[in-house]
Scaffold this active site. Structure first.
Site, mmCIF file in Angstrom:
data_model
loop_
_atom_site.group_PDB
_atom_site.id
_atom_site.type_symbol
_atom_site.label_atom_id
_atom_site.label_comp_id
_atom_site.label_asym_id
_atom_site.label_seq_id
_atom_site.Cartn_x
_atom_site.Cartn_y
_atom_site.Cartn_z
ATOM 1 N N ASP A 89 0.981 -1.166 0.002
ATOM 2 C CA ASP A 89 0.111 -0.032 -0.062
ATOM 3 C C ASP A 89 0.964 1.288 -0.046
ATOM 4 O O ASP A 89 2.186 1.365 0.411
ATOM 5 C CB ASP A 89 -0.939 0.054 1.288
ATOM 6 C CG ASP A 89 -0.300 0.133 2.598
ATOM 7 O OD1 ASP A 89 0.828 -0.441 2.963
ATOM 8 O OD2 ASP A 89 -0.727 0.894 3.390
ATOM 9 N N GLU A 154 0.075 -0.920 5.945
ATOM 10 C CA GLU A 154 1.154 -0.176 6.834
ATOM 11 C C GLU A 154 0.886 1.256 6.773
ATOM 12 O O GLU A 154 1.059 1.809 7.978
ATOM 13 C CB GLU A 154 2.419 -0.524 6.030
ATOM 14 C CG GLU A 154 3.724 -0.307 7.046
ATOM 15 C CD GLU A 154 4.200 1.190 7.149
ATOM 16 O OE1 GLU A 154 4.793 1.590 7.922
ATOM 17 O OE2 GLU A 154 3.711 2.006 6.351
HETATM 18 N N1 BES Z 1 8.656 3.441 5.562
HETATM 19 C C1 BES Z 1 8.091 4.393 6.452
HETATM 20 C C2 BES Z 1 9.040 4.393 7.727
HETATM 21 C C3 BES Z 1 10.502 5.343 7.440
HETATM 22 C C4 BES Z 1 9.909 6.778 7.546
HETATM 23 C C5 BES Z 1 11.572 4.889 7.328
HETATM 24 C C6 BES Z 1 11.149 7.457 7.232
HETATM 25 C C7 BES Z 1 12.634 5.620 6.957
HETATM 26 C C8 BES Z 1 12.294 6.854 6.803
HETATM 27 C C9 BES Z 1 6.887 3.735 6.901
HETATM 28 O O1 BES Z 1 6.233 3.399 5.756
HETATM 29 C C10 BES Z 1 5.960 5.047 7.672
HETATM 30 O O2 BES Z 1 5.862 5.916 7.090
HETATM 31 N N2 BES Z 1 5.699 4.698 8.660
HETATM 32 C C11 BES Z 1 4.666 5.449 9.538
HETATM 33 C C12 BES Z 1 4.182 4.780 10.538
HETATM 34 C C13 BES Z 1 3.150 5.155 11.450
HETATM 35 C C14 BES Z 1 1.933 5.703 10.645
HETATM 36 C C15 BES Z 1 2.824 4.438 12.552
HETATM 37 C C16 BES Z 1 5.477 6.749 10.115
HETATM 38 O O3 BES Z 1 6.788 6.365 10.463
HETATM 39 O O4 BES Z 1 4.957 7.596 10.121
HETATM 40 ZN ZN ZN Z 2 7.075 2.312 4.404
#
Ligand code: BES
Ligand code: ZN
Length: 456
Positions: A89, A154
């Site tokens: 997604d 996710e």
């Molecule tokens: N891929 C990201 C996490 C990430 C962000 C890794 C920046 C490296 C650099 C992941 O898809 C994401 O955005 N996660 C969310 C999770 C939250 C909604 C619980 C985040 O970090 O905001």
């Molecule tokens: Zn991600």
């Protein structure tokens, strides 16, 4: 028959075409109008796993978006098993008008592929599909046992996978999880992320009068929830970023001298980093370095405020209800449920009797940290070094991948965060992009990882 790395090199053009097809599917998990597309993306990914030679490929129904599972388990009883996780997604593409090329028409410019999800996470999770394919096509077998679990929620909380993991421990059992959903430091400087921040997201509603009131007739006699919201927000942190919620830092694991020394070595170009943000200067807790503040310290941020009149011109109104969206990024060993409780108690202490407050909880996930001495981390180090020609650095990432803590908790396994994105990828923003040379180097890294971890 060639070896997997040569095979992967010869097939780069096809891999790019396939990735573009995946990116054309607007699998925005939070937007119900895209539920059909999200289902198409799940099926597309399952088909890609089948074509790669994976077995037992299946779509697992959930209350929201399907999970995709596959395995190949013929490496022998002594061989380790790796559980590869990713998400199909993507974030919403809005605001559309800020995209230079349409978000769901993947476009190559120079070395970059532009599209929503190019780096987060379609382009990264696809690396492992191609690594496995290269092995199976050339050797007919994999050096270790491999399972895939790929989710479609996710970006919208991950509830279905969270519920699935504790109920399917046997199916998902593995020695290590492997996740490519993070960034490395710069195009030629690979990095192994050994820590992620956790998350406690809270939605807050403040209500004063039962309906909007004329601020002349009622102002001074009835409290305004928007004013109160301003006071509350101002009371949550001091000007230097220290969170003022009592107890907030009680469980924060202090940084050891060893870790501070390790993080001090990280070759982050702070002025380039600042330039990329467009902000006038960097900011934050004075007792911590920028690198520490970005990955190893907790935060509190307001993401949105809704309330009052926001149309053109003025309107003299006392709004009835206002809303705020707030997140706290957590570090080990803060507990998301406890932090939520401390937040609520503190906010309640700031709200006067003339206003009612209610809370709704959003995402919650603990922070995670992986011991960087374990064999799988060493295998990742060797793999990166061979593919990038450079030793990876160790770093903590400030973003969150909730499933990593859940793998630790329910499956008892650590995760190797083997990312191939860049800090300049603009994930979650307009003009998201993916640095293609690292897509191909990622496939090589994954191939080398499977071999190296198999030697353990
Ligand atoms: N891929 C990201 C996490 C990430 C962000 C890794 C920046 C490296 C650099 C992941 O898809 C994401 O955005 N996660 C969310 C999770 C939250 C909604 C619980 C985040 O970090 O905001
Ligand atoms: Zn991600």
């Amino acid at each position: 028959m060639s070896d997997p790395i040569t095979f992967a090199k010869e097939n780069q053009g096809r891999y790019l075409d396939e990735l573009k097809a995946f990116l054309r599917i607007p699998s925005v998990s939070t937007q119900p109008q895209h539920d059909g597309d999200t289902a198409v993306a799940a099926q597309w990914f399952a088909d890609a796993l089948t074509e790669a030679g994976m077995e037992n490929v299946r779509l697992i129904k959930t209350p929201k978006h399907p999970l995709v599972y596959a395995d190949w388990l013929h490496a022998g009883a002594d061989a380790p098993t790796v559980l590869i996780y990713g998400h199909y997604d993507v974030q919403p593409a809005e605001p559309f008008d800020l995209w230079e090329t349409p978000p769901f028409e993947p476009t190559v410019k120079d070395d970059y592929l532009y599209a929503r999800g190019a780096a987060d996470d379609k382009g990264q999770v696809y690396i492992h599909v191609k690594a496995v394919e290269a092995y199976l096509q050339t050797n007919g077998r994999l050096p270790i046992n491999v399972k895939f679990i790929v989710e479609g929620e996710e970006e919208s909380g991950g509830a279905s996978l969270s519920a699935f993991i504790p109920q399917n421990k046997e199916l998902l059992a593995a020695d290590i999880a492997l996740v490519s959903d993070t960034a490395i430091l710069s195009p030629n400087q690979p990095a192994i992320v050994y820590g992620l921040r956790g998350m406690c997201y809270v939605l807050m509603d403040l209500t004063g009068p039962g309906r909007d009131l004329h601020s002349g007739s009622f102002g001074g006699g009835i409290n305004n929830p928007l004013n109160v919201l301003g006071h509350i927000i101002a009371g949550l942190k001091d000007e230097q970023g220290h969170v003022l919620i009592p107890g907030f830092y009680d469980r924060v694991r202090p940084l050891s001298d060893e870790e501070r020394a390790l993080l001090a070595q990280l070759p982050l170009d702070e002025s380039a980093w600042l330039a990329e943000t467009g902000a006038p200067e960097a900011w934050g807790e004075p007792d911590y370095t920028l690198v520490e503040r970005l990955g190893a310290r907790p935060t509190l941020d307001v993401h949105g405020i809704i309330g009052g009149y926001t149309g053109p011109g003025g309107k003299t109104v006392l709004p009835s209800t206002v809303h705020a969206k707030i997140s706290m990024r957590l570090v080990p060993d803060q507990n998301p449920a406890e932090i939520r409780q401390l937040f609520e108690e503190y906010v309640r202490s700031l709200v006067p009797p003339s206003i009612k407050v209610t809370f709704q909880s959003g995402h919650g996930a603990p922070a995670s940290i992986t011991d960087y001495h374990i064999p799988a981390m060493q295998a990742a180090r060797v793999a990166y070094k061979e593919a990038f020609g450079k030793e990876p650095v160790l770093m903590r990432e400030g973003g969150s991948i909730p499933v990593v803590g859940e793998f630790q908790q329910h499956l008892g396994i650590e995760t190797v965060l083997m990312g191939f994105g860049l800090p300049t990828d603009k994930i979650h923003a307009p003009n998201e992009r993916y640095y293609l040379p690292n897509f191909y180097r990622g496939i090589k890294t994954s191939i080398r990882f499977l071999a190296e971890y198999g030697k353990k």
